[in-house]
Scaffold this active site. Structure first.
Site, PDB file in Angstrom:
ATOM      1  N   ASN A 185       0.744  -1.167   0.046  1.00  0.00           N
ATOM      2  CA  ASN A 185      -0.008   0.085  -0.057  1.00  0.00           C
ATOM      3  C   ASN A 185       0.782   1.288  -0.099  1.00  0.00           C
ATOM      4  O   ASN A 185       1.576   1.656   0.971  1.00  0.00           O
ATOM      5  CB  ASN A 185      -0.975   0.004   1.356  1.00  0.00           C
ATOM      6  CG  ASN A 185      -1.717   1.274   1.560  1.00  0.00           C
ATOM      7  OD1 ASN A 185      -1.875   1.932   0.481  1.00  0.00           O
ATOM      8  ND2 ASN A 185      -2.314   1.550   2.642  1.00  0.00           N
ATOM      9  N   HIS A 204      -9.590   1.205   5.149  1.00  0.00           N
ATOM     10  CA  HIS A 204      -8.235   1.312   5.773  1.00  0.00           C
ATOM     11  C   HIS A 204      -8.191   2.289   6.880  1.00  0.00           C
ATOM     12  O   HIS A 204      -9.233   3.403   6.645  1.00  0.00           O
ATOM     13  CB  HIS A 204      -7.005   2.074   4.580  1.00  0.00           C
ATOM     14  CG  HIS A 204      -5.661   1.967   5.305  1.00  0.00           C
ATOM     15  ND1 HIS A 204      -5.555   2.901   6.165  1.00  0.00           N
ATOM     16  CD2 HIS A 204      -4.691   1.031   5.178  1.00  0.00           C
ATOM     17  CE1 HIS A 204      -4.122   2.552   6.482  1.00  0.00           C
ATOM     18  NE2 HIS A 204      -3.726   1.582   6.047  1.00  0.00           N
ATOM     19  N   GLU A 253      -5.223  -4.655  10.830  1.00  0.00           N
ATOM     20  CA  GLU A 253      -4.443  -3.514  10.862  1.00  0.00           C
ATOM     21  C   GLU A 253      -4.575  -2.779  12.154  1.00  0.00           C
ATOM     22  O   GLU A 253      -5.372  -1.800  12.148  1.00  0.00           O
ATOM     23  CB  GLU A 253      -4.573  -2.757   9.721  1.00  0.00           C
ATOM     24  CG  GLU A 253      -3.999  -3.143   8.349  1.00  0.00           C
ATOM     25  CD  GLU A 253      -3.672  -2.449   7.364  1.00  0.00           C
ATOM     26  OE1 GLU A 253      -2.603  -2.788   7.043  1.00  0.00           O
ATOM     27  OE2 GLU A 253      -3.931  -1.337   7.238  1.00  0.00           O
ATOM     28  N   GLY A 310       2.425   2.583  10.579  1.00  0.00           N
ATOM     29  CA  GLY A 310       3.529   3.913  10.372  1.00  0.00           C
ATOM     30  C   GLY A 310       4.063   4.189  11.652  1.00  0.00           C
ATOM     31  O   GLY A 310       4.779   5.307  11.663  1.00  0.00           O
TER      32      GLY A 310
END
Ligand code: PGA
Length: 249
Positions: free
Chosen positions: A9, A94, A166, A172
Site C-alpha cells: 500500500n 483502511h 491492521e 506507520g
C-alpha cells in the site's frame, strides 16, 4: 490451501517515475510462484503501474473507491474505473480512510458490495486503536467492524474477499504487533467467519496482517497459522524491503 498474499500500500507516496521503477523491480524479482503479490499505488499512477507489471503475475489494486457506478461525485473513482484500468483488487476501509476521511462501517459495506459486483477483490481492513486495545475493547471493535463492513453479503461473496487486520497503533509507528497478539485477533476473525458464514468460508478466506511489517519481522508473523499475508505500507516503498517481505529469510 490459503495462498499468502503480500500487498504493498504505497499510500500518497512516490512520483510517476519512481512508481514505474518500483513496479518493474517487483515484477522482475518477486517469487510469484509461491506467493500472490499486489501493488496499490496512488490512483493517478495505476495505469502506469499496470503497464509496468504487464506480463508478470503481480496484481494491481486501488487504495479506495466510491460505491456508485458513475455520476456527479467529484474527485471519486468507481469500481468499474479501477477494473477498466487493469486493477483486480481494492483496499477498503483502511484506518486512514476511517480516521482521516470519516468512513463508517456502512460506507465500507457499500463499497465492499460494489467492488464484488464489479469483479474486484476487496481487501477489507479492520483494526483497533491503542485506546481501544488498552481498554480491553479489541474483540468488540473487530467484531463490530467485521459485521458492519460485511453486512448483507452472502457466504459465497465473503469467499471472494480478503480481510486485513491492521491495529491502528502499529501502522506507520514502527510498533509491530507481536506474532501472538496478531495471531489472537486473526484466530478471532476466523471464528467470526465460521459463526457468521460457514467452516468452508472460514478455512478459505485470507486474513492479512498490516502494521509496521518489515523484512526482519515478516517471517515470524507469516508463520502464524491464521496469518495469510501482509498489507505493507512504509516497507513497500523500496524494492529491497518489499521483496524481503515477499521472500523472508
Ligand atoms: P505500515 O502501514 O506498514 O507503514 O505500518 C501499513 C498499512 O497502513 O497498510
Amino acid at each position: 490451501m490459503r495462498r499468502t498474499l503480500i500487498a504493498g500500500n504505497w499510500k500518497m507516496n512516490l512520483n510517476l517515475q519512481q512508481s514505474e521503477a518500483l513496479a518493474k523491480a517487483v515484477a522482475e524479482s518477486a517469487d510469484t510462484d509461491s506467493v500472490d503479490v499486489a501493488l496499490c499505488p496512488p490512483s493517478v499512477y495505476l495505469a502506469a503501474v499496470v503497464n509496468a507489471v504487464a506480463g508478470s503475475k503481480v496484481a494491481v489494486g486501488g487504495q479506495n473507491m466510491y460505491h456508485a457506478a458513475e455520476g456527479a461525485y467529484t474527485g471519486e473513482l468507481s469500481p468499474g474505473m479501477l477494473k477498466d484500468v487493469g486493477c483486480s483488487m481494492v483496499i477498503l476501509g483502511h484506518s486512514e480512510r476511517r480516521q482521516l476521511f470519516g468512513e463508517s462501517n456502512q460506507d465500507v459495506c457499500l463499497k465492499t458490495h460494489a467492488a464484488l459486483a464489479a469483479g474486484l477483490t476487496p481487501i477489507v481492513c479492520v483494526g483497533e486503536t491503542l485506546q481501544q486495545r488498552e481498554g480491553g475493547e479489541t474483540s468488540a471493535v473487530i467484531r463490530e467492524q467485521f459485521e458492519g463492513s460485511l453486512k448483507g453479503l452472502t457466504a459465497e461473496q465473503v469467499g471472494g474477499i480478503v480481510i486485513a487486520y491492521e491495529p491502528v497503533w502499529a501502522i506507520g509507528t514502527g510498533k509491530v504487533a507481536t506474532p501472538d497478539q496478531a495471531e489472537a485477533v486473526h484466530a478471532d476473525l476466523r471464528k467470526l467467519l465460521e459463526t457468521s458464514y460457514n467452516a468452508e468460508i472460514a478455512a478459505s478466506v485470507r486474513i492479512q496482517y498490516g502494521g509496521s511489517v518489515k523484512p526482519d519481522n515478516a517471517a515470524e508473523l507469516l508463520a502464524q497459522p491464521n496469518i495469510d499475508g501482509a498489507l505493507v505500507g512504509g516497507a513497500s516503498l523500496k524494492a529491497d524491503s518489499f521483496l524481503g517481505i515477499i521472500s523472508p529469510r
